[in-house]
Design an enzyme around this catalytic site. Structure first.
Site, PDB file in Angstrom:
ATOM      1  N   TYR A 144     -11.494 -28.831 -77.912  1.00  0.00           N
ATOM      2  CA  TYR A 144     -10.716 -29.361 -76.797  1.00  0.00           C
ATOM      3  C   TYR A 144      -9.650 -28.334 -76.441  1.00  0.00           C
ATOM      4  O   TYR A 144      -8.995 -27.779 -77.331  1.00  0.00           O
ATOM      5  CB  TYR A 144     -10.057 -30.678 -77.200  1.00  0.00           C
ATOM      6  CG  TYR A 144      -9.158 -31.285 -76.143  1.00  0.00           C
ATOM      7  CD1 TYR A 144      -9.686 -31.807 -74.965  1.00  0.00           C
ATOM      8  CD2 TYR A 144      -7.784 -31.349 -76.323  1.00  0.00           C
ATOM      9  CE1 TYR A 144      -8.870 -32.368 -73.999  1.00  0.00           C
ATOM     10  CE2 TYR A 144      -6.946 -31.915 -75.356  1.00  0.00           C
ATOM     11  CZ  TYR A 144      -7.500 -32.423 -74.194  1.00  0.00           C
ATOM     12  OH  TYR A 144      -6.679 -32.986 -73.242  1.00  0.00           O
ATOM     13  N   ASP A 239      -7.598 -20.401 -78.939  1.00  0.00           N
ATOM     14  CA  ASP A 239      -6.712 -21.513 -78.605  1.00  0.00           C
ATOM     15  C   ASP A 239      -6.088 -22.003 -79.912  1.00  0.00           C
ATOM     16  O   ASP A 239      -6.722 -22.707 -80.692  1.00  0.00           O
ATOM     17  CB  ASP A 239      -7.498 -22.628 -77.906  1.00  0.00           C
ATOM     18  CG  ASP A 239      -6.592 -23.774 -77.482  1.00  0.00           C
ATOM     19  OD1 ASP A 239      -5.405 -23.778 -77.873  1.00  0.00           O
ATOM     20  OD2 ASP A 239      -7.075 -24.681 -76.769  1.00  0.00           O
ATOM     21  N   LYS A 267       2.472 -27.277 -78.839  1.00  0.00           N
ATOM     22  CA  LYS A 267       2.915 -28.085 -79.980  1.00  0.00           C
ATOM     23  C   LYS A 267       4.076 -27.453 -80.769  1.00  0.00           C
ATOM     24  O   LYS A 267       5.216 -27.507 -80.337  1.00  0.00           O
ATOM     25  CB  LYS A 267       1.723 -28.422 -80.882  1.00  0.00           C
ATOM     26  CG  LYS A 267       0.638 -29.182 -80.086  1.00  0.00           C
ATOM     27  CD  LYS A 267      -0.426 -29.779 -80.954  1.00  0.00           C
ATOM     28  CE  LYS A 267      -1.621 -30.248 -80.150  1.00  0.00           C
ATOM     29  NZ  LYS A 267      -1.667 -31.659 -79.827  1.00  0.00           N
TER      30      LYS A 267
HETATM   31  N1  PMP Z   1      -5.675 -26.901 -76.899  1.00  0.00           N
HETATM   32  C1  PMP Z   1      -5.783 -27.526 -78.078  1.00  0.00           C
HETATM   33  C2  PMP Z   1      -6.490 -26.850 -79.193  1.00  0.00           C
HETATM   34  C3  PMP Z   1      -5.207 -28.785 -78.256  1.00  0.00           C
HETATM   35  O1  PMP Z   1      -5.315 -29.394 -79.432  1.00  0.00           O
HETATM   36  C4  PMP Z   1      -4.527 -29.389 -77.177  1.00  0.00           C
HETATM   37  C5  PMP Z   1      -3.868 -30.758 -77.300  1.00  0.00           C
HETATM   38  N2  PMP Z   1      -4.316 -31.554 -78.300  1.00  0.00           N
HETATM   39  C6  PMP Z   1      -4.440 -28.687 -75.970  1.00  0.00           C
HETATM   40  C7  PMP Z   1      -5.019 -27.448 -75.867  1.00  0.00           C
HETATM   41  C8  PMP Z   1      -3.711 -29.266 -74.806  1.00  0.00           C
HETATM   42  O2  PMP Z   1      -2.356 -29.293 -75.056  1.00  0.00           O
HETATM   43  P1  PMP Z   1      -1.401 -30.324 -74.279  1.00  0.00           P
HETATM   44  O3  PMP Z   1      -1.773 -31.684 -74.741  1.00  0.00           O
HETATM   45  O4  PMP Z   1      -0.026 -29.894 -74.670  1.00  0.00           O
HETATM   46  O5  PMP Z   1      -1.644 -30.112 -72.829  1.00  0.00           O
END
Ligand code: PMP
Length: 422
Positions: A144, A239, A267
């Site tokens: 994701y 990511d 995060k």
């Molecule tokens: N990339 C990864 C690996 C994530 O885990 C997340 C959120 N869980 C995101 C992108 C998206 O981040 P946000 O919820 O701050 O938009």
């Protein structure tokens, strides 16, 4: 107890927000029951609006690496806040955070701050496309990367929870540009590059896939991905929104000794405030406006209060903290595995409790294992332990998940084990 109970608040919330929430998994649709409305939190614990106290193993999905409302972070936020909430202009705290990041992530030659992980990924892809002049991207099933259109293609996280392969509202033309490969499928990976390598702007991966459970990959898979990207002139984007600053100071890139061309963060980098970041190779990042032709901007980007929270958090991440995560991760995984049939793959402070073992691909997670997780989730709540409300989500420890917390968890787990057996 607050003026209104969890139940009453949720009933009203449904009149304001789709599903009663501002992010889907919070609605408890997967595990059932009424979501806990958080009233206040400190350390590893929170109190809900019914006045019940819980040990938190979700920790806002990862940012709270030092626990809730950490004193040092609060002090930094307080100081920054009194100097102004937002300027929409350069301010020194952006530089302080950037300097700190460069000491932790050596390949981050140039970066941009944004306000969420989604924005970071969306922007990184645009830069990759602008830099290479290519349109297609490759992603992995079960990874994701936020809710940017091009990435809502067989994604995990909330989508896997609801069993939807893609989102409505994403134009087919966008999805057509996204090539999806299975994790742990070397042949599929090779094939994708043979057929499309020359058209790929980038391959993006969570090097520690943690959004469809924790699908830890063999190092050889990641190494080969790096080689193929280099060979075909596609950028490799890690990511690290979850793994960044958590599994090691330099994230999964440091742990696996693989250098991506770009990386995305979120995060932890904001210490609980909304911050995202993308960056990496200076020649690639120099294509971003105003140096280059790739547009990307943000009113609240580099927000001084958020920068202060992020910096205070990262400064507290000493080698001892990382050592503590390794040690605690082992202990908590063992405690989880006392539940009959439960397996708990883990890396440092990220754990995935599931009633099934050896899963490395998104499509291998069995419905029965998730159903059993859902039962466990409810029983754990009854015992004062709050797990992420979906079997596809991981559990997060913080630096303040110590012996007392583990003892509370072990006691709860013993009760839950008895009831699961019954
Ligand atoms: N990339 C990864 C690996 C994530 O885990 C997340 C959120 N869980 C995101 C992108 C998206 O981040 P946000 O919820 O701050 O938009």
């Amino acid at each position: 107890m607050g003026l209104l109970s969890n139940e009453q608040l949720f009933a009203e919330a449904k009149t304001h927000f789709p599903g009663g929430v501002n992010s889907p998994v919070r609605a408890f649709k997967s595990v059932g029951g009424t979501p806990k409305f958080f009233k206040k939190a400190k350390g590893a614990w929170f109190e809900d609006e019914d006045g019940a106290r819980f040990l938190d193993l979700c920790m806002s999905w990862g940012p709270l690496v030092l626990g809730h409302a950490h004193d040092t972070v609060l002090a930094a936020v307080n100081e920054a806040m009194h100097e102004g909430l937002t300027f929409g202009a350069p301010s020194r705290r952006e530089l302080a955070l950037a300097r700190k990041l460069k000491t932790m992530v050596p390949f981050l030659e140039k970066m941009r701050f944004v306000s969420s992980g989604t924005e970071a990924v969306m922007s990184a892809l645009r830069v990759a496309r602008g830099f290479t002049g290519r349109d297609k991207i490759l992603k992995f099933e079960g990874c994701y990367h936020g809710h940017a259109d091009a990435l809502l293609v067989k994604a995990g996280s909330g989508l896997a929870t609801f069993g939807e392969p893609t989102s409505a509202g994403v134009p087919k033309a966008f999805a057509d540009l996204t090539l999806v490969v299975s994790l742990d499928d070397m042949e599929g990976l090779e094939q994708a590059f043979v057929q499309h390598g020359a058209e790929l702007a980038a391959a993006i991966i969570e090097p520690i896939p943690a959004n469809n459970g924790l699908l830890l990959q063999d190092l050889s898979f990641l190494t080969r991905l790096r080689e193929l990207c280099t060979k075909h002139g596609a950028l490799l984007i890690f990511d690290e929104v979850i793994s960044g600053f958590r599994v090691a100071p330099g994230g999964a890139a440091e742990l696996y000794k693989i250098t991506p061309d770009l990386a995305t963060y979120g995060k932890i980098i904001g210490g609980g405030m909304p911050v995202g970041c993308y960056g990496g190779r200076a020649d690639v990042m120099s294509r971003v406006s105003p140096d280059g032709p790739v547009y990307q901007a943000g009113t609240l980007s580099g927000n001084p209060v958020a920068m202060a929270a992020g910096l205070a958090t990262l400064e507290a991440l000493t080698p001892q903290v990382y050592e503590g995560f390794r040690h605690q991760g082992e202990r908590w995984a063992k405690a989880f595995e006392k539940l009959p049939g439960l397996h708990c793959p883990h890396v440092g402070s990220i754990l995935w409790p599931l009633f099934q073992g050896g899963v490395k691909r998104a499509d291998r997670v069995e419905g029965g294992a998730i159903a059993k997780f859902n039962r466990m989730h409810k029983l754990m709540l009854d015992e004062g332990v709050y797990l992420s409300p979906s079997g596809y989500e991981v559990a997060f420890l913080s630096s303040v998940h110590g012996n007392d917390e583990l003892a509370h968890f072990e006691k709860a787990a013993a009760q839950v084990a008895a009831q699961l057996e019954a």
